[in-house]
Design a protein around this motif. Structure first.
Motif, short mmCIF file in Angstrom:
data_model
loop_
_atom_site.label_atom_id
_atom_site.label_comp_id
_atom_site.label_asym_id
_atom_site.label_seq_id
_atom_site.Cartn_x
_atom_site.Cartn_y
_atom_site.Cartn_z
N PRO A 186 0.88 -1.20 -0.02
CA PRO A 186 -0.07 -0.07 -0.01
C PRO A 186 0.99 1.18 0.18
O PRO A 186 1.77 1.56 0.79
N GLY A 187 0.57 2.19 -1.07
CA GLY A 187 1.36 3.27 -0.91
C GLY A 187 2.62 3.21 -2.00
O GLY A 187 3.32 4.06 -2.26
N GLY A 188 2.85 2.04 -2.55
CA GLY A 188 3.85 1.62 -3.24
C GLY A 188 3.82 2.19 -4.56
O GLY A 188 2.70 2.49 -5.14
N MET A 189 4.78 2.16 -5.47
CA MET A 189 4.84 2.99 -6.71
C MET A 189 5.32 1.92 -7.77
O MET A 189 6.52 1.37 -7.38
N LEU A 190 4.51 2.17 -9.02
CA LEU A 190 5.20 1.36 -10.01
C LEU A 190 5.53 2.55 -11.22
O LEU A 190 4.82 3.48 -11.57
N ILE A 191 6.97 2.62 -11.43
CA ILE A 191 7.64 3.43 -12.17
C ILE A 191 8.01 3.13 -13.51
O ILE A 191 9.00 2.17 -13.45
N ALA A 192 7.71 3.58 -14.60
CA ALA A 192 8.15 3.07 -16.05
C ALA A 192 8.47 3.95 -16.97
O ALA A 192 8.00 5.08 -16.93
N ILE A 193 9.53 3.94 -17.68
CA ILE A 193 9.67 4.66 -18.85
C ILE A 193 9.56 3.82 -20.33
O ILE A 193 9.85 2.53 -20.28
N ALA A 194 9.27 4.26 -21.14
CA ALA A 194 8.63 3.72 -22.46
C ALA A 194 8.73 4.58 -23.49
O ALA A 194 8.26 5.91 -23.42
N PRO A 195 9.09 4.18 -24.82
CA PRO A 195 8.72 5.01 -25.83
C PRO A 195 7.44 5.63 -26.01
O PRO A 195 6.48 4.88 -25.61
N ASN A 196 7.24 6.66 -26.52
CA ASN A 196 6.00 7.46 -26.62
C ASN A 196 5.37 7.41 -28.13
O ASN A 196 5.83 7.99 -28.99
N PRO A 197 4.36 6.45 -28.42
CA PRO A 197 3.88 6.46 -29.85
C PRO A 197 2.87 7.61 -30.37
O PRO A 197 2.58 7.59 -31.38
N GLU A 198 2.87 8.62 -29.24
CA GLU A 198 2.21 9.90 -29.78
C GLU A 198 3.14 10.88 -29.72
O GLU A 198 2.57 12.15 -29.91
N SER A 199 4.37 10.79 -30.02
CA SER A 199 5.54 11.61 -30.10
C SER A 199 5.29 12.20 -31.49
O SER A 199 5.05 11.76 -32.60
N LEU A 200 5.99 13.59 -31.67
CA LEU A 200 6.16 13.99 -32.95
C LEU A 200 7.02 13.27 -33.72
O LEU A 200 6.63 13.08 -34.95
N GLN A 201 7.83 12.58 -33.16
CA GLN A 201 8.84 11.76 -34.15
C GLN A 201 8.28 10.72 -34.91
O GLN A 201 8.34 10.61 -36.05
N LEU A 202 7.30 9.94 -34.21
CA LEU A 202 6.54 8.80 -34.81
C LEU A 202 5.83 9.35 -36.05
O LEU A 202 5.58 8.85 -36.83
N LYS A 203 5.04 10.55 -35.49
CA LYS A 203 4.23 11.01 -36.72
C LYS A 203 4.83 11.39 -37.81
O LYS A 203 4.29 11.28 -38.90
N LEU A 204 6.16 11.78 -37.62
CA LEU A 204 6.76 12.41 -38.91
C LEU A 204 7.79 11.20 -39.74
O LEU A 204 7.79 11.13 -40.82
N LEU A 205 8.38 10.35 -38.55
CA LEU A 205 9.04 9.35 -39.31
C LEU A 205 8.49 8.01 -39.31
O LEU A 205 8.98 6.93 -40.28
N GLY A 206 7.41 7.48 -38.83
CA GLY A 206 6.63 6.10 -39.10
C GLY A 206 7.77 5.06 -38.61
O GLY A 206 8.35 5.02 -37.65
N GLY A 207 7.58 4.15 -39.50
CA GLY A 207 8.32 3.11 -39.54
C GLY A 207 9.96 3.29 -39.37
O GLY A 207 10.74 2.41 -39.16
N ARG A 208 10.25 4.51 -39.81
CA ARG A 208 11.73 4.67 -39.89
C ARG A 208 12.22 5.33 -38.66
O ARG A 208 13.25 5.50 -38.43
N TRP A 209 11.27 5.36 -37.54
CA TRP A 209 11.74 6.02 -36.23
C TRP A 209 12.57 5.12 -35.60
O TRP A 209 12.30 3.71 -35.28
N ALA A 210 13.67 5.31 -34.79
CA ALA A 210 14.61 4.56 -34.26
C ALA A 210 13.99 3.80 -33.12
O ALA A 210 14.37 2.52 -32.65
N HIS A 211 13.01 4.48 -32.41
CA HIS A 211 12.38 3.93 -31.23
C HIS A 211 11.40 2.79 -31.45
O HIS A 211 10.98 2.21 -30.56
#
Length: 305
Positions: A186-211
């Motif tokens: 109780p009160g514990g935290m799950l902390i995560a980092i992940a690539p953002n598929p709503e990023s500007l980069q994915l919108k512009l680069l699509g399948g060529r995005w490094a992430h």
């Protein structure tokens, strides 16, 4: 989005890897980061939650993780030194969970884990790679469980569960979220980092995005979708951002890595990396707004009783 030729097959038949909902074709991508094979891999988009799912996961996925993917440090100090993100991630952790029992999922060679131990946390790890497990056990002398199913390996109760760029590699991210919620104190935290598929980069680069990192990334999960999955299991969003230090590093790699991967000529690639850095500088004001950064960080809290 930038599209590349796809394999044959009905992309819509692939369910969303997060919520199981119906999907539609999004883009295709090749292994541009490591060039293990010239194959093209299809990604599909979930109409319900927006998650991007790899439709055609290779049966031999392990071969897409070359030996150089990890690289072996020669000491605990070297493991910490090579992790340029460890210090600011520890600062984030200490602001959210000042002390307690911590498990890291997917720690590689444990640079962050060792730094957290030195800061006073009671640490352990769950890791797939045998070499990484051996280093953590023998060199860091920290408890580690070797498992390809972190959801089943969580025992708890934990004050913090952290995973830095792990969710996108999992066959069943929803199962891990459910297991993590059950394993948190109780009160514990799950902390995560992940690539953002709503990023500007994915919108512009699509399948060529490094992430996109096909085919190692099996699912690119929107921040809101991950928050929603956590809410199903009683977890509340304590903090989130797409503009922290991790995101800034991701932005740089996203532009530079994506451009450099378009050639195998190292001289040309160096020039393209420089060009990517100039693009990053030019679009930085846009990427810092509206959750457009290349990665996100999210902290989900289990309510105290």
């Amino acid at each position: 989005m930038t599209n590349e030729p796809t394999r044959d097959g009905a992309a819509g038949a692939t369910p969303c890897r997060l919520c199981g909902g119906p999907t539609a074709p999004a883009f295709s991508a090749r292994d541009r980061n490591h060039r293990i094979s010239p194959e093209s891999f299809r990604y599909v988009s979930c109409a319900a939650c927006g998650t991007l799912t790899l439709a055609d996961v290779p049966a031999d996925l392990g071969r897409y993780y070359p030996a150089s993917y990890y690289g072996v440090p020669d000491s605990a100090d070297a493991a910490v030194a090579r992790d340029e993100n460890a210090a600011h991630r520890l600062e984030l952790l200490r602001g959210l969970v000042p002390q307690g029992r911590l498990v890291e999922i997917g720690p590689s060679y444990g640079g962050f884990l060792e730094l957290a131990r030195r800061a006073g946390y009671d640490v352990s790890a769950i890791e797939l790679d045998a070499g990484c497990c051996r280093f953590i056990s023998e060199q860091l002398r920290l408890p580690v469980t070797q498992s390809d199913d972190p959801a089943a390996a969580l025992t708890g109760p934990y004050d913090a569960i952290v995973m830095w760029h792990v969710l996108e590699h999992l066959a069943d991210p929803a199962a891990l979220i459910a297991s993590a919620a059950a394993a948190l104190a109780p009160g514990g935290m799950l902390i995560a980092i992940a690539p953002n598929p709503e990023s500007l980069q994915l919108k512009l680069l699509g399948g060529r995005w490094a992430h996109v990192d096909a085919p190692r990334h099996l699912a690119l999960i929107p921040l809101a979708a991950l928050a929603g999955e956590g809410a199903k299991h009683g977890l509340e969003v304590a903090w989130s951002t797409t503009a922290d230090e991790d995101a800034l590093r991701s932005n740089n790699f996203g532009w530079s890595g994506s451009l450099a991967a378009s050639t195998q000529n190292e001289t040309v690639a160096r020039g393209l990396r420089l060009g990517g850095e100039l693009v990053r500088i030019a679009v930085a004001p846009v990427e810092r707004r509206g959750q457009r950064g290349a990665s996100y960080t999210i902290a989900l809290r289990k309510p105290s009783r």
